[in-house]
Design a protein around this motif. Sequence first.
Motif, PDB file in Angstrom:
ATOM      1  N   LYS A  40      -1.744  -2.743   1.711  1.00  0.00           N
ATOM      2  CA  LYS A  40      -2.700  -1.826   2.339  1.00  0.00           C
ATOM      3  C   LYS A  40      -2.637  -0.489   1.617  1.00  0.00           C
ATOM      4  O   LYS A  40      -1.605   0.182   1.646  1.00  0.00           O
ATOM      5  N   ARG A  41      -3.715  -0.137   0.950  1.00  0.00           N
ATOM      6  CA  ARG A  41      -3.768   1.114   0.179  1.00  0.00           C
ATOM      7  C   ARG A  41      -2.531   1.238  -0.723  1.00  0.00           C
ATOM      8  O   ARG A  41      -1.895   2.262  -0.797  1.00  0.00           O
ATOM      9  N   HIS A  57       4.497   5.370   5.258  1.00  0.00           N
ATOM     10  CA  HIS A  57       4.105   5.540   3.847  1.00  0.00           C
ATOM     11  C   HIS A  57       2.721   6.161   3.739  1.00  0.00           C
ATOM     12  O   HIS A  57       2.480   7.028   2.894  1.00  0.00           O
ATOM     13  N   LEU A  58       1.808   5.691   4.577  1.00  0.00           N
ATOM     14  CA  LEU A  58       0.435   6.177   4.498  1.00  0.00           C
ATOM     15  C   LEU A  58       0.327   7.639   4.916  1.00  0.00           C
ATOM     16  O   LEU A  58      -0.585   8.344   4.488  1.00  0.00           O
ATOM     17  N   ASP A  97       2.834   2.515   8.001  1.00  0.00           N
ATOM     18  CA  ASP A  97       2.164   3.707   8.525  1.00  0.00           C
ATOM     19  C   ASP A  97       2.860   4.979   8.039  1.00  0.00           C
ATOM     20  O   ASP A  97       2.202   5.972   7.702  1.00  0.00           O
ATOM     21  N   ASN A 102       5.554   1.487  -2.313  1.00  0.00           N
ATOM     22  CA  ASN A 102       4.316   2.147  -2.700  1.00  0.00           C
ATOM     23  C   ASN A 102       4.039   1.776  -4.153  1.00  0.00           C
ATOM     24  O   ASN A 102       4.679   2.298  -5.073  1.00  0.00           O
TER      25      ASN A 102
END
Length: 224
Positions: free
Chosen positions: A158-159, A39-40, A37, A104
């Motif tokens: 995730k993404r 990172h996002l 989270d 990432n």
Amino acid sequence: MTILCSKTQHLLNPCLVKQWSRVPYGVAWQWQRELVDNHLQCFHYPDRLLLLEHPPVYTLGTGSDEAFLRFDPTEDTNLLYRTERGGEVTYHCPDQLVGYPILNLQRHQRDLHWYLRQLEEVIIQLLAVYGLRGDRLEGLTGVWVEGRKVAAIGIKVKRWITMHGFALNVCPDLTGFTKIVPCGIGDRPVGSLAQFLPEITTAQVRQDLPDIFAEVFQLEMIEL
């Protein structure tokens, strides 16, 4: 966990390494989700590598077949988690070193096959330091030594932010694997480094692995 977000990049590719001893699976799972989270929320949030061990626990991938369990999950007292990672059922226990990279991939390569092969390469190069040859098997994910699977890999992305990771059997008690068909592979045994290197310790592998990880992923490791 506090978000450390800065656009000042004084290191080319920093990766923060955190070593924990024995952590309950559910706790480590929550840590991973919080880091993802973070990172996002911030593109410049640094990559991290969590290295730890778990008390005995079984985990299932998102599409795992419970037919690979050799116990009744409704009656057995074994801890069992169904997670969002890929792969079939596996077992974690003390003296199995677990690595959870929270990376990432937009700063590396946006390619999941590349990422899986890189994780295998970390293990293969680590084994070479100890004089062991780590092998890949066509069509399967993980690392084998003389036909025994010593490292399992299962990931979620995730993404382009990674979670979950690898589990390397250093010198664990392998009897817990008898209650499952590990990774859904019934015709190949699970092994450990101690079967080939009786003097190996988890402490030694913990010390050596971050440098190999840094070399394979071209990162500068920062110990927390």
